[in-house]
Design a protein around this motif. Structure first.
Motif, short mmCIF file in Angstrom:
data_model
loop_
_atom_site.label_atom_id
_atom_site.label_comp_id
_atom_site.label_asym_id
_atom_site.label_seq_id
_atom_site.Cartn_x
_atom_site.Cartn_y
_atom_site.Cartn_z
N GLY A 170 0.77 -1.17 0.00
CA GLY A 170 0.02 0.01 -0.10
C GLY A 170 0.78 1.32 -0.01
O GLY A 170 0.59 2.37 0.73
N SER A 171 2.09 1.08 -0.65
CA SER A 171 2.95 2.23 -0.55
C SER A 171 2.74 3.46 -1.34
O SER A 171 1.98 3.29 -2.46
CB SER A 171 4.26 1.64 -1.08
OG SER A 171 4.99 2.66 -1.60
N GLY A 172 2.76 4.51 -0.64
CA GLY A 172 2.72 5.79 -1.53
C GLY A 172 3.56 6.01 -2.59
O GLY A 172 3.35 6.97 -3.61
N PHE A 173 4.80 5.61 -2.52
CA PHE A 173 5.63 5.55 -3.61
C PHE A 173 5.15 4.99 -4.91
O PHE A 173 5.36 5.46 -6.13
CB PHE A 173 6.87 4.84 -3.21
CG PHE A 173 8.15 5.20 -4.16
CD1 PHE A 173 8.52 6.45 -4.73
CD2 PHE A 173 8.51 4.00 -4.95
CE1 PHE A 173 9.70 6.58 -5.67
CE2 PHE A 173 9.61 4.08 -5.83
CZ PHE A 173 10.19 5.46 -6.17
N GLY A 174 4.38 3.67 -4.95
CA GLY A 174 3.78 3.10 -5.96
C GLY A 174 2.73 4.19 -6.70
O GLY A 174 2.90 4.27 -7.76
#
Lengths: 234, 128
Positions: free
Chosen positions: B51-55
């Motif tokens: 659930g990464s913000g970077f993705g």
């Protein structure tokens, strides 16, 4: 008129890297680039090194990069080049010996690797080995090669890997593969299906554009690719 | 002693004409697609697993019109140029007409890419 000729110079005894030197030469529009180089060597700098022999577009000695493209110096007229400075550089992809002279040994090694001679061990007939005009026409275009190396040294595939046999060797293989009198076509196709053979050609067309004899080189390479893929010379 | 003084820049300066430019664009297009697919897989992996913000940031980058416009250029050009090469390799007789085939390729490419640019600009204007 006065013309500026910018030449890439390299003297292995004194230079670490090649460098440009500009000469001013009086020239007529109908002069050839070879005439300019002769004038520079004769009257301004006798140390300038370049190859030349027949000076009539047949021996293939004076191929070089003229205004960024491979051409024969003896077939390139001043009036056909863009106005301003004429830039003359050695061929790419081969080692530099001096000024505009490159080491042609790798080029001729590739040429020899495709067996560029007629192979036929069958007993010869009483007269000549006959061939119809249609059979002769099949490989007519590739008989015109003068081995100047303008095609091979214009090819990005050859620049990136000198083991690629190159367009000139393929053209000379084509000349015999499609000769109805020759019997070593299969052997040549085997040589050219090697990883450094015809499949290194990416249909870039630099060779066809550079050929001073206007040989349809990419077409010849395409015909060999097709012959290898289909196993047929038709 | 003979020595090789060859640089990328010298190769790029060679005046090979339109077909050499097409070959260069084909290669750049191939790299562009590898980067896009790589980013896509990497972003999906990060988003789904962590659930990464970077993705999400990567998704926003490659979905932006500034990324999409050159990407579509390279994808469409790569496909059409590849088709031209396959056609010429399959039928060597056509190699005599390579100049015409190259013009035909551009004649198909320009309206097709023009349509893509139209939709991208329409998307920007409508704020979608």
């Amino acid at each position: 008129m006065e013309i500026k000729v910018k030449i890439l110079r390299f003297n292995p005894e004194t230079d670490k890297r090649p460098h440009y030197q500009t000469f001013r030469v009086e020239a007529e529009p109908t002069d050839r680039v070879l005439d300019l180089l002769e004038k520079i060597k004769g009257y301004q700098d006798g140390s300038l090194a370049f190859r030349r022999s027949c000076a009539h577009g047949i021996c293939g000695s004076d191929a070089m990069r003229i205004n960024g493209m491979n051409r024969l110096a003896c077939k390139t007229l001043v009036k056909d080049l863009s106005k301003g400075t004429i830039t003359v550089e050695p061929l790419l992809g081969l080692s530099l010996i001096k000024d505009l002279i490159v080491d042609m040994d790798p080029f001729f090694e590739h040429y020899e690797s495709v067996m560029p001679y007629l192979v036929n061990d069958e007993p010869p007939p009483l007269k000549e080995r006959l061939q119809s005009p249609e059979e002769r026409e099949r490989f007519d275009d590739t008989t015109k090669c003068i081995l100047c190396a303008a095609c091979t040294t214009s090819c990005p595939s050859f620049w990136s890997n000198g083991r690629y046999v190159g367009p000139a060797a393929i053209v000379n293989a084509h000349r015999f593969i499609f000769d109805s009198r020759d019997r070593a076509g299969a052997e040549r196709l085997r040589i050219l299906s090697d990883q450094f053979g015809v499949y290194r050609c990416h249909t870039i067309f630099n060779c066809t554009l550079a050929c001073p004899r206007e040989i349809q080189i990419t077409k010849a390479i395409g015909e060999i690719k097709r012959a290898i893929a289909t196993g047929s010379l038709d | 002693m003979a020595a090789k003084f060859q640089t990328w820049w010298q190769g790029l300066r060679y005046r090979g004409g339109g077909t050499m430019v097409a070959w260069l664009l084909h290669r750049i297009g191939g790299l562009a697609m590898v980067i896009f697919v790589g980013m896509h897989v990497f972003a999906s992996f990060l988003t789904q697993q962590f659930g990464s913000g970077f993705g999400t940031t990567l998704n926003i980058i490659y979905q932006s019109p500034y990324f999409q416009a050159p990407l579509y250029f390279f994808v469409i050009f790569h496909a059409l140029n590849g088709f031209r090469i396959i056609l010429l390799d399959t039928f060597p007789k056509l190699l005599e007409y390579q100049r015409e085939v190259t013009w035909l390729q551009w004649m198909v490419f320009i309206p097709l890419y023009g349509l893509v640019v139209f939709f991208i600009i329409a998307g920007i204007v409508s704020g979608e």
